[in-house]
Design an enzyme around this catalytic site. Structure first.
Site, PDB file in Angstrom:
ATOM      1  N   MET A 109       0.762  -1.001   0.146  1.00 37.62           N
ATOM      2  CA  MET A 109      -0.100   0.001   0.070  1.00 37.62           C
ATOM      3  C   MET A 109       0.860   1.279  -0.071  1.00 37.62           C
ATOM      4  SD  MET A 109      -3.727  -0.034   1.546  1.00 37.62           S
ATOM      5  CE  MET A 109      -3.920  -0.469   3.171  1.00 37.62           C
ATOM      6  N   CYS A 110       1.148   1.760   0.961  1.00 42.15           N
ATOM      7  CA  CYS A 110       1.762   3.242   1.054  1.00 42.15           C
ATOM      8  C   CYS A 110       0.830   4.302   1.128  1.00 42.15           C
ATOM      9  CB  CYS A 110       3.003   3.558   0.157  1.00 42.15           C
ATOM     10  SG  CYS A 110       4.328   2.223   0.311  1.00 42.15           S
TER      11      CYS A 110
END
Lengths: 301, 235
Positions: free
Chosen positions: A1-2
């Site tokens: 994700m991030c």
């Protein structure tokens, strides 16, 4: 994700509160990237003839002694401003010269950013802890980028965290993953671009550095990403006077932008913008895929 | 939980600056009789009013995050703002109205009910639609109605690239420009039964002022349904 975030302020009041706002944005994005966090602040330009360096010491460092040493070598250097494992110095030298000396005299230190205005802080660990340890709430400035990391392509270390500095006063944060980074890294190395890690985002950063060095504008360099990078990305790129945003052509990774009289913001999710003053009344939109958006004095579009 | 009964006894107000989304949703799930609920300070939070199973009337005063009103059954959920990814994802029945714009995958896999978006919807709107109706007053992004199987997507503005790629039997109606059609999606004749379906959807979406005859219809050419060696290049 991030998770990624960018904030550009338009008022003196907003500049004073920049760090506090970015801290709140990062905390909203903590669940998207619990591994590591990082920020780039643009603030307090160094005087003409001087450069500003953000340094990281994994094993700790006597920053005051380093300041004295820099002062002796370059005849003028500021005392260190220490933020957790990082310290910022203003040195009367050009950035290339100062980095060259540091590489020789202090190979144990890592230069996180160099330029006149940029400061980069990043560290493996919880974003909540990062915000507190680095005292982000207290930092003023004109604009900033932030990142929370959930690693997919390479190890979880401070060196593998974002932002990646892409040249003087330039940095990149990334949500996504690139699949052609190994081949591209080899090609860029042959062009003289230096890499510190095996991270995919650092290759994108190196690509921008190379394109800019070859005379491309920031917009041209970013548009080149659409052709030359294979993978998923929402990028935010910080420059000395603004920031730019680009999403891959199929918009695999999220992004939302908002603007008021006082600020321009981008984030992976709206909840990171909702914490900003006046967000409810902001003009809010989703950036289109494959289109470069930018803000600041040298806005490209 | 910070829920207050207002003077109107039937209306419950929940402020998400003090209550959690989990508390809100649990309360909505526990209400067996249809209720009116107003949600304040949504702040872009995810999963607001997801999984409702009764004919509640829920109004959300602001922008919401991901998967708002996901899996909705029977309830009417009105969002007075924009919404993030996957609004009304897998909706079974009921009505979801977005007064602002929607991010990607609005109405994804929805099986029944009506999703109305007053602004624009971005990429992959109505992806894998399985029977719900989606009406967008503005435009939709690329790959909308990808692999849509049943139901209808009505776009009053423009559609982005690859509309209806690998489409099954969903009905697509677009009033503006279509940047490109996806594999196996073609323009089809707008016959009387389609005009009737479209007029009904526009009316239900509060857009009765729009003439159904001003739309074009798109549907599946039905060449990718089953494996066929001649289509190898398209798989």
């Amino acid at each position: 994700m991030c998770g990624i975030a960018g904030l550009f302020t338009k008022t003196p009041g907003g500049q004073a509160a920049l760090g506090a706002h970015v801290a709140r944005m990062l905390e909203q994005l903590a669940a998207r990237g619990p591994d590591s966090a990082g920020v780039a602040f643009y603030r307090e330009p160094a005087p003409a003839g001087s450069c500003k360096l953000s340094l990281f010491a994994e094993e700790g460092c006597d920053w005051d002694a380093l300041g004295t040493e820099l002062d002796e070598v370059f005849e003028s250097a500021s005392p260190p401003r220490v933020h957790a494992s990082h310290a910022v110095f203003v040195v009367e030298a050009d950035a290339e010269q100062a980095q060259g000396w540091l590489g020789e005299a202090h190979p144990e230190l890592r230069v996180m950013s160099a330029g006149t205005t940029i400061e980069v802080y990043k560290e493996a660990g919880s974003p909540h802890e990062f915000v507190r340890r680095f005292g982000l709430e207290e930092i003023a400035g004109s604009h900033a980028l932030g990142h929370t990391r959930m690693a997919t392509e390479s190890r979880v270390t401070t060196e593998h965290s974002h932002p990646f500095s892409t040249g003087e006063d330039l940095c990149l944060v990334h949500n996504g993953s690139l699949s052609n980074h190994n081949r591209l890294r080899r090609r860029l190395r042959s062009e003289g671009i230096r890499f510190q890690t095996d991270n995919d985002t650092e290759v994108a950063a190196g690509y921008l550095t190379w394109r800019l060095r070859e005379g491309a504008s920031l917009e041209q360099a970013l548009e080149g990403c659409l052709e030359d990078l294979d993978g998923f990305y929402t990028f935010a790129v910080g420059t000395v006077d603004g920031f730019a945003v680009l999403r891959d052509p199929i918009a695999c990774k999220p992004a939302v932008m908002a603007e008021t009289e006082d600020w321009v913001a981008m984030a992976s999710e709206y909840r990171a913008i909702a914490v900003l003053p006046g967000a409810a009344g902001a003009r809010t939109w989703e950036p289109e895929p494959g289109r470069v958006y930018s803000w600041g004095a040298t806005a490209v579009s | 939980m910070a829920a207050e009964q207002s003077t109107d006894a039937a209306l419950t107000t929940v402020d998400l600056s003090s209550a959690s989304v989990r508390e809100l949703n649990q309360r909505l799930h526990d209400l067996e009789q249809p209720a009116r609920v107003r949600v304040l300070e949504p702040g872009g939070r995810h999963s607001i009013a997801a999984g409702l199973r009764a004919a509640h009337d829920v109004e959300i005063a602001g922008h919401v995050g991901y998967y708002c009103a996901g899996m909705n059954q029977l309830a009417t959920v009105r969002i007075r703002g924009n919404c993030g990814v996957g609004v009304a994802e897998n909706m079974m029945s009921g009505t979801v109205i977005v007064e602002g714009s929607a991010s990607q995958s609005a109405g994804a896999t929805a099986r029944g009910g009506l999703l109305v978006i007053d602004g624009d919807a971005s990429a992959r709107c109505a992806i894998s639609l399985k029977g719900a109706d989606v009406v967008v007053r503005g435009s939709v992004g690329h790959m909308s109605a990808f692999m849509a199987q049943r139901g209808a997507l009505v776009v009053c503005g423009d559609a982005g690239e690859a509309l209806g790629d690998s489409l099954y039997e969903a009905h697509l109606y677009v009033r503006g420009e279509v940047r490109s059609l996806g594999a196996d999606c073609i323009e089809k004749e707008l016959r009387d039964e389609h005009l009737a379906e479209l007029s009904g959807l526009l009316e239900r979406a509060g857009l009765a002022e729009l003439e159904a005859s001003g739309f074009r219809r798109y549907g599946s050419e039905r060449r990718l349904y089953n494996f066929h060696p001649d289509n190898l290049g398209s798989y």
